[in-house]
Scaffold this active site. Structure first.
Site, PDB file in Angstrom:
ATOM      1  N   GLN A 125      24.180   9.474 -62.829  1.00 56.83           N
ATOM      2  CA  GLN A 125      25.029   8.435 -62.243  1.00 56.83           C
ATOM      3  C   GLN A 125      25.153   7.259 -63.200  1.00 56.83           C
ATOM      4  O   GLN A 125      24.245   6.986 -63.977  1.00 56.83           O
ATOM      5  CB  GLN A 125      24.537   8.012 -60.858  1.00 56.83           C
ATOM      6  CG  GLN A 125      23.036   8.053 -60.618  1.00 56.83           C
ATOM      7  CD  GLN A 125      22.330   6.858 -61.184  1.00 56.83           C
ATOM      8  OE1 GLN A 125      22.960   5.866 -61.505  1.00 56.83           O
ATOM      9  NE2 GLN A 125      21.022   6.951 -61.321  1.00 56.83           N
ATOM     10  N   SER A 128      24.853   1.044 -62.373  1.00 58.02           N
ATOM     11  CA  SER A 128      24.355  -0.275 -62.766  1.00 58.02           C
ATOM     12  C   SER A 128      24.818  -0.686 -64.154  1.00 58.02           C
ATOM     13  O   SER A 128      25.065   0.152 -65.015  1.00 58.02           O
ATOM     14  CB  SER A 128      22.822  -0.272 -62.768  1.00 58.02           C
ATOM     15  OG  SER A 128      22.320  -0.081 -61.482  1.00 58.02           O
ATOM     16  N   SER A 160      19.818   7.494 -64.453  1.00 55.02           N
ATOM     17  CA  SER A 160      18.720   8.462 -64.348  1.00 55.02           C
ATOM     18  C   SER A 160      19.100   9.797 -64.978  1.00 55.02           C
ATOM     19  O   SER A 160      20.172  10.327 -64.714  1.00 55.02           O
ATOM     20  CB  SER A 160      18.342   8.695 -62.880  1.00 55.02           C
ATOM     21  OG  SER A 160      17.855   7.500 -62.334  1.00 55.02           O
ATOM     22  N   GLU A 244      26.066  12.128 -43.892  1.00 56.97           N
ATOM     23  CA  GLU A 244      24.747  12.731 -43.896  1.00 56.97           C
ATOM     24  C   GLU A 244      23.952  12.441 -45.164  1.00 56.97           C
ATOM     25  O   GLU A 244      22.772  12.702 -45.198  1.00 56.97           O
ATOM     26  CB  GLU A 244      24.851  14.230 -43.649  1.00 56.97           C
ATOM     27  CG  GLU A 244      25.527  14.998 -44.752  1.00 56.97           C
ATOM     28  CD  GLU A 244      25.520  16.496 -44.426  1.00 56.97           C
ATOM     29  OE1 GLU A 244      26.463  16.918 -43.774  1.00 56.97           O
ATOM     30  OE2 GLU A 244      24.595  17.181 -44.825  1.00 56.97           O
ATOM     31  N   ASN A 361      14.997  -2.237 -51.900  1.00 60.35           N
ATOM     32  CA  ASN A 361      14.543  -2.384 -50.519  1.00 60.35           C
ATOM     33  C   ASN A 361      14.885  -3.763 -49.950  1.00 60.35           C
ATOM     34  O   ASN A 361      15.010  -3.908 -48.730  1.00 60.35           O
ATOM     35  CB  ASN A 361      13.047  -2.085 -50.436  1.00 60.35           C
ATOM     36  CG  ASN A 361      12.783  -0.585 -50.524  1.00 60.35           C
ATOM     37  OD1 ASN A 361      13.690   0.194 -50.809  1.00 60.35           O
ATOM     38  ND2 ASN A 361      11.552  -0.186 -50.254  1.00 60.35           N
ATOM     39  N   GLU A 362      15.061  -4.749 -50.826  1.00 65.50           N
ATOM     40  CA  GLU A 362      15.487  -6.067 -50.332  1.00 65.50           C
ATOM     41  C   GLU A 362      16.916  -5.983 -49.782  1.00 65.50           C
ATOM     42  O   GLU A 362      17.225  -6.541 -48.724  1.00 65.50           O
ATOM     43  CB  GLU A 362      15.406  -7.119 -51.449  1.00 65.50           C
ATOM     44  CG  GLU A 362      13.992  -7.559 -51.789  1.00 65.50           C
ATOM     45  CD  GLU A 362      13.159  -6.464 -52.462  1.00 65.50           C
ATOM     46  OE1 GLU A 362      13.756  -5.607 -53.157  1.00 65.50           O
ATOM     47  OE2 GLU A 362      11.935  -6.450 -52.284  1.00 65.50           O
TER      48      GLU A 362
END
Lengths: 380, 341
Positions: A125, A128, A160, A244, A361-362
Site C-alpha cells: 500500500q 502515508s 509495508s 466486512e 489507535n488515537e
C-alpha cells in the site's frame, strides 16, 4: 442465539483441516520480512492457491470458493491452529481486493485478482507520506493527466512489504486546488518496477526491511489502473472501511492460536504464578475477540453495515497482541531476548506496529467517541 | 451460527428497561440502603411478574427455565438500573433447591416473587439477609471453583446476625445464624455458583453500561473553557476505552450463557466486572467532584461496580478457573464449542 456451526460448515472445516495437515511446512518459513523469506512465503501462496485455499471467500472466477464470511472465519481458525505461515499477500487481499469488489471494473477484477490470489503479484500500500500520516487527506503526491493515463510524482512512505512487492495502490492528488483536502484525490494502482519508481527499504525496529519509502518521478500509469472515478479517491478508499473489511483485517483464528501457544508455554514453564493472570487474560481476550467477531459477522449477514464498530475491533486486537507477546517474553526470561530464531521476539516487534498502522489507535478512539458515543468534534 | 439476540429477547430487555425506568430505581435504592424494604419489595414483585425469576425455575415448579440467555438479558437490565436486593442469590438458590421435595416447597414462591432468597456458601456473607425470606446456607461444598464436591449440607437458617455496611450501601451483608433446618445433606453448589456468576457478570455489564451512558450525557452538557468537556481528546479516549472494554465483555457473557461451562462463565464474570469497574473509575474522574458525592445518583452504580468484582468469585479465582478449563483442552474457551460441535 446459536454458536454451533451447520454440518456443512463443519464439513468445510474438516476439509480445510485435512488439507492443512498435509501441506503446512513442518519447519517455520524464514522471516517474511527478508528477501529469502518473502520468496518462500510467495511460494506458499501458490501452494494454497493451487487447491483454492488462498482466498476462500472470493468468487470462484478469481480463485476463491465463495465460502461466505462464516467459513472464512472457520478457515482462519484452522489455518492458524495448524501453525501455517503468515500471509505475504494480505495487503492486497485485505485492502485492495475489497475496494475492487466495490468500485473496480469487471476488467480490473479479472486482470488483478487472479495473480493476487496466487501470490504471483504481491501488493504494497502507498498511503502515508512524510507530512501526511494520521491526517492522510493532506497528502501531496500528484497524479497529472497525460495521454491515455496519468503521471505520478512525489513520495510515499511506511509502505509495508514494498521492499519486495511487485505493485502498489494508493491515493494521489489529481486536482491541486480543491476547497477541502479530501477532494480531488484519485485511487491508482502502479508498478513498483516501472521507470521513475525508486524503492528505498526502511529497516523497522529490528532492522528487517519490513517497509519502504517510494520515490515517484513522472511514473506513467494507464487509465485502466484508476479505481473508481478520478477525483473520487477518498470516497473509494474510505467506503470499504465500513464493509466486512472492518471484520477481516485480523481474524480471530490468529489470536486463538497465539493464546493456545502462550497457555502451553505457561504450563511448560511450571504454571508460573506471576504471569498467571496475564496468561488467563490472553486466553479470555482471544475468546472475546472471536465471539465479538461472530456477533459482528451475524449482524453483517443480517444486512447491517459494520461501520465505526470496526474501530473497537482495531484498538482491541492491536493492544491485545502486544500484551500477549509481552507476557510470553516475560515468561521466557533471558531466552525471550533472543531474536535470531523468529518466534515470540519477532512477534513482539511486529505487534508493536499494530497500534500505529491501519489508522492509529488515537484516531480510532476519536472515531469511537464521536461516531459511536456521539461526543462533539474537537481539535485533534 | 447466529450469535445475536432474537427479536423476542430484545423485546424482553426493552420491556424490562421500560418497567425499571418508570420505577425510579434510585429512590428505591436509597430507601433499601436505609433498611426500608417496602419500595424494594414492591419492585421485586413487578420484576417477578415480568418473569425474571421464573427464568431460573423449571416448568414443573411454575417457572419457565432454566433459560440462561434470557437470564443474562434480564440481569443486564437489573444492573443498568442498579436494582437492589438479593437478585443473584435468588437465582443461585433456585439451583440449590433441585431435590423434588425442596423444589416443590420453595421454587414456586421464588418464581412468583412471593419469596426472596439469599445464600451463604461456607460461611460467606449472605446478601440482604434482613430482606430475604429464605435464608440458605451451604456448608462443606463452597470450594469456590464451581466444581462442588457434592457432599455439602444445605440448611435453612432461621435468622441472621447484625447487618454490616457494604461499600455499596444497597448491599446489606449479614452472617446467617447457625442451626435451623437441614434441607439436604449431599448437595453440590457447582451449578448455583455457575448461575450466580453468570448473573453477576450480566449485572456488572449493566452497571458498566449505565455508568458509560450517564458519563457520556454528562460530558456532552458540562462546559469548561467555553466548550463541552466531551470535546477534549483526553476525555474522549477514556470513554472510548470504557466502551471497548464493555463491548468485548458482552459477547463473553452471552457465549457463557449458551455453554454454561464453568470456565466460560468465569471468563465472562472477571471480564464484565473489570470492564464495569474500569468504567466506574472513568465515570468518577470525568464527573469530577460531583461524582464523588453520595447524594448524586452516580454513586449508586460506582460503588456497586466495585462490590460486584469480588462477589461470587474474585478476579483471581475466576482466572484460575479459566486456565484450568483451558488446560482440559475441551473447554469452550479454547474454541471447543466452535471447533468441535
Amino acid at each position: 442465539m446459536d454458536l454451533t456451526h451447520s454440518p456443512a460448515d463443519e464439513a468445510f472445516r474438516a476439509e480445510a483441516r485435512a488439507w492443512l495437515d498435509a501441506h503446512v511446512p513442518a519447519e517455520p518459513l524464514p522471516s517474511l520480512e527478508t528477501e529469502e523469506g518473502f520468496a518462500a512465503h510467495r511460494a506458499w501462496e501458490a501452494e494454497l492457491a493451487a487447491d483454492r485455499w488462498s482466498v476462500v471467500s472470493w468468487p470462484t472466477a478469481y480463485g476463491g470458493r465463495e465460502s461466505g464470511l462464516v467459513r472464512w472465519l472457520i478457515f482462519e481458525e484452522e489455518y492458524y491452529a495448524a501453525g501455517a505461515p503468515g500471509r505475504v499477500g494480505q495487503n492486497g487481499i485485505n485492502l485492495l481486493a475489497p475496494t475492487l469488489f466495490d468500485h473496480g471494473t469487471e476488467e480490473q477484477r479479472a486482470r488483478v485478482l487472479p495473480p493476487m490470489a496466487t501470490g504471483e503479484v504481491v501488493w504494497a500500500q502507498a498511503w502515508s507520506e512524510s507530512e501526511a500520516g494520521s491526517d492522510l487527506a493532506s497528502l501531496r503526491s500528484r497524479a497529472v493527466r497525460t495521454d491515455g493515463g496519468w503521471r505520478l510524482s512525489g513520495q510515499k512512505t511506511w509502505s509495508s512489504r514494498a521492499a519486495f512487492a511487485d505493485r502498489a495502490f494508493g491515493l494521489f492528488r489529481s486536482e491541486p486546488d480543491t476547497p477541502k483536502p479530501h477532494q480531488g484525490l484519485t485511487y491508482l494502482m502502479f508498478d513498483l518496477r516501472a521507470p521513475g519508481v525508486t524503492v528505498r527499504p526502511i529497516g523497522r525496529l529490528d532492522g528487517k526491511p519490513a517497509f519502504a519509502e517510494l520515490f515517484l518521478d513522472e511514473v506513467y500509469v494507464p487509465d485502466e489502473d484508476v479505481i473508481g472515478e478520478p477525483g473520487q479517491g477518498w470516497r473509494v478508499a474510505m467506503s470499504t472501511a465500513g464493509n466486512e473489511r472492518g471484520l477481516t483485517l485480523r481474524s480471530p483464528g490468529r489470536f486463538l492460536a497465539s493464546a493456545d501457544r502462550l497457555a502451553a508455554l505457561w504450563r511448560e514453564r511450571g504454571r508460573d504464578p506471576f504471569t498467571r493472570d496475564r496468561v488467563a487474560d490472553a486466553v479470555i481476550g482471544a475468546r472475546a475477540y472471536q465471539l465479538f467477531t461472530y456477533a459482528g459477522a451475524s449482524r453483517f449477514l443480517d444486512g447491517e453495515p459494520i461501520g465505526p464498530e470496526s474501530s473497537l475491533n482495531k484498538v482491541f486486537w492491536s493492544e491485545y497482541d502486544i500484551a500477549l507477546h509481552e507476557t510470553a517474553l516475560d515468561l521466557l526470561g533471558e531466552e525471550g531476548e533472543l531474536a535470531d530464531d523468529g518466534g515470540w521476539a519477532e512477534g513482539w516487534v511486529f505487534s508493536l506496529a499494530g497500534p500505529i498502522y491501519a489508522g492509529t489507535n488515537e484516531i480510532q478512539r476519536d472515531i469511537i467517541a464521536e461516531r459511536l458515543l456521539g461526543l462533539p468534534k474537537g481539535r485533534r | 451460527m447466529r450469535f445475536l439476540l432474537d427479536d423476542e429477547q430484545r423485546a424482553f430487555a426493552h420491556s424490562l428497561d421500560a418497567l425499571l425506568t418508570a420505577a425510579d430505581t434510585p429512590s428505591v435504592v436509597r430507601s433499601w440502603s436505609a433498611g426500608d424494604h417496602t419500595a424494594g419489595r414492591a419492585l421485586w414483585s413487578r420484576i417477578a411478574d415480568a418473569g425474571v425469576f421464573a427464568l431460573a425455575v423449571p416448568e414443573a415448579y411454575e417457572g419457565v427455565g432454566p433459560l440462561p440467555v434470557e437470564l443474562a438479558v434480564a440481569f443486564v437490565e437489573l444492573g443498568r438500573h442498579a436494582v437492589p436486593g438479593p437478585l443473584v442469590e435468588t437465582v443461585a438458590a433456585a439451583a440449590l433447591l433441585t431435590e423434588p421435595g425442596l423444589a416443590k416447597r420453595f421454587l414456586p414462591g421464588l418464581a412468583s416473587g412471593e419469596a426472596i432468597a439469599t445464600v451463604a456458601l461456607d460461611g460467606s456473607y449472605a446478601l440482604d439477609g434482613d430482606a430475604a425470606t429464605v435464608l440458605l446456607a451451604v456448608d462443606g461444598d463452597g470450594d469456590g471453583n464451581g466444581n462442588g464436591g457434592g457432599d455439602g449440607e444445605l440448611r435453612l437458617a432461621h435468622g441472621h446476625g447484625p447487618v454490616r455496611t457494604s461499600m455499596d450501601p444497597a448491599r446489606r451483608l449479614t452472617r446467617l445464624e447457625a442451626g435451623g433446618e437441614v434441607l439436604a445433606t449431599s448437595v453440590t453448589a457447582g451449578q448455583a455458583l455457575v448461575r450466580a456468576r453468570l448473573a453477576t457478570a450480566a449485572q456488572a455489564l449493566g452497571v458498566g453500561l449505565a455508568l458509560l451512558d450517564r458519563t457520556v450525557a454528562y460530558v456532552r452538557q458540562r462546559s469548561q473553557f467555553g466548550v463541552p468537556v466531551g470535546s477534549f481528546q483526553a476525555v474522549k479516549h477514556r470513554l472510548a476505552d470504557a466502551k471497548i472494554a464493555l463491548e468485548f465483555a458482552r459477547p463473553l457473557l452471552f457465549g457463557a450463557a449458551l455453554s454454561m461451562d464453568p470456565a466460560d462463565v468465569a471468563a465472562a464474570k472477571v471480564t464484565a466486572c473489570e470492564a464495569a469497574y474500569r468504567t466506574a473509575r472513568t465515570a468518577l474522574q470525568l464527573h469530577g467532584a460531583i461524582g464523588y458525592t453520595a447524594e448524586y445518583d452516580l454513586s449508586l452504580w460506582l460503588t456497586k461496580a466495585r462490590a460486584l468484582r469480588t462477589a461470587w468469585g474474585t478476579p483471581s479465582e475466576c482466572r484460575e478457573l479459566v486456565l484450568s478449563g483451558s488446560a482440559r483442552g475441551g473447554s469452550a474457551l479454547s474454541g471447543g464449542v466452535l471447533r468441535c460441535s
